[in-house]
Design an enzyme around this catalytic site. Structure first.
Site, short mmCIF file in Angstrom:
data_model
loop_
_atom_site.label_atom_id
_atom_site.label_comp_id
_atom_site.label_asym_id
_atom_site.label_seq_id
_atom_site.Cartn_x
_atom_site.Cartn_y
_atom_site.Cartn_z
N HIS A 109 0.84 -1.19 0.00
CA HIS A 109 0.00 0.00 0.00
C HIS A 109 0.88 1.25 0.00
CE1 HIS A 109 -3.49 -2.55 1.75
NE2 HIS A 109 -3.60 -2.42 0.44
N THR A 141 2.01 -5.40 -8.38
CA THR A 141 1.29 -4.26 -8.91
C THR A 141 2.28 -3.30 -9.58
OG1 THR A 141 1.36 -3.35 -6.67
CG2 THR A 141 -0.69 -4.39 -7.35
N ASP A 178 -4.93 -6.18 -7.47
CA ASP A 178 -5.08 -7.26 -6.49
C ASP A 178 -5.89 -8.41 -7.07
OD1 ASP A 178 -3.65 -5.72 -4.75
OD2 ASP A 178 -5.39 -4.98 -3.64
#
Length: 313
Positions: free
Chosen positions: A64, A90, A122
């Protein structure tokens, strides 16, 4: 460059140590930090892997926003281990890897570059798991920030648990996992990291599949759940559990063999430790092993049938 003690433990480590253990003086803190740095330097040394990246399933790196600096330090510190795998992740994380290792580096085999998490990254990684091409997930989760794609995060972690895939949700667990990965690669031990070579499952999956089978039998027969339970009782008497079976390791790993090509009579031959045999991983080809605890589908149905009759009584 080694990952510092503060990078791994967080900037507030001194305050936490003071609150929880006032007897720890500065010398003890420095000794503790030095022990972590020594362990980190050992695993970060160059080494030769017994496996090629293409022999194993992909390793996913996700972080994140507030955890991205920690992920960059992690990648920089443990590059010698990470480069031995096909790395997926990602978009931002993959850019970190390529900036550190080189986009055209012939010694690095990159996996799939997914889109940003809120835009479906995700979900793409979860799809890799369903396609049996993901061996581990290193996901630095921010526990203090709301995420617009929380449903995708929950789905990814839930599917990782269903597939019994290695998960590291924070820097400390990831740091510890690097030691295991390096040991497995150096020794050529697939048994240490089985999810990179086999399709595993949670021990809860077997019972879920049995319930689904019972529901399907009831729907097909058109006579309700009672008829399906009666069929399971008549057609499939339960088999006694073998307490001395050498395949008790299947309970730990939750290895899935519900769709194995062999007959039930061959189960005794599959009791050997398959992690020590010749194996070439092919991502597009499913690989299934023994069901958890070696319970056969009909035996589980019989057990469920008895339980349901007791409830009705």
């Amino acid at each position: 460059m080694s990952m510092s003690f503060l990078s791994q433990a967080g900037d507030g480590v001194d305050q936490r140590i003071n609150i929880r253990n006032t007897s720890m003086n500065m010398a003890e803190k420095m000794k503790f930090a030095n022990e972590i740095d020594i362990a980190t330097d050992e695993v970060a040394e160059p080494f030769t892997s017994a496996f090629k990246p293409s022999d194993m399933r992909q390793l996913a790196l996700v972080a994140h926003n507030h955890m991205k600096p920690a992920m960059k330090d992690f990648i920089d510190t443990y590059s010698e281990v990470l480069k031995k795998f096909r790395i997926t992740g990602t978009q931002t994380t993959m850019r970190m890897c390529k900036s550190l290792w080189g986009e055209d580096n012939p010694d690095v085999e990159y996996g799939l570059t997914c889109t940003s998490g809120p835009l479906g990254g995700d979900a793409q990684i979860a799809a890799l798991m369903c396609m049996e091409d993901l061996g581990a997930l290193i996901f630095f989760v921010d526990p203090l920030t709301a995420h617009p794609h929380q449903a995708d995060i929950d789905s990814l972690l839930r599917l990782a648990n269903c597939g019994n895939v290695i998960i590291c949700p924070n820097p400390t667990s990831a740091m510890s996992m690097m030691h295991t990965l390096r040991t497995a690669l150096e020794k050529g031990s697939r048994g240490l990291i089985p999810s990179f070579f086999r399709t595993l499952e949670s021990p809860a999956v077997a019972e879920y599949k049995a319930h689904q089978e019972l529901a399907l039998m009831a729907a097909v027969s058109g006579q309700g759940i009672a008829a399906a339970v009666a069929y399971a009782d008549v057609e499939a008497p339960a088999e006694p559990a073998d307490q001395d079976s050498p395949n008790k390791k299947a309970i730990l790993w939750g290895v899935d063999d519900s769709n194995h090509g062999g007959d039930d009579e061959d189960d005794g031959e599959e009791g050997e430790d398959e992690f020590d045999t010749e194996f070439e991983y092919k991502p597009k080809r499913a690989s299934h092993l023994v069901m958890p605890q070696k319970k056969k589908k009909r035996g589980i149905l019989n057990m469920l049938g008895k339980s349901m009759r007791q409830v009705r009584l």
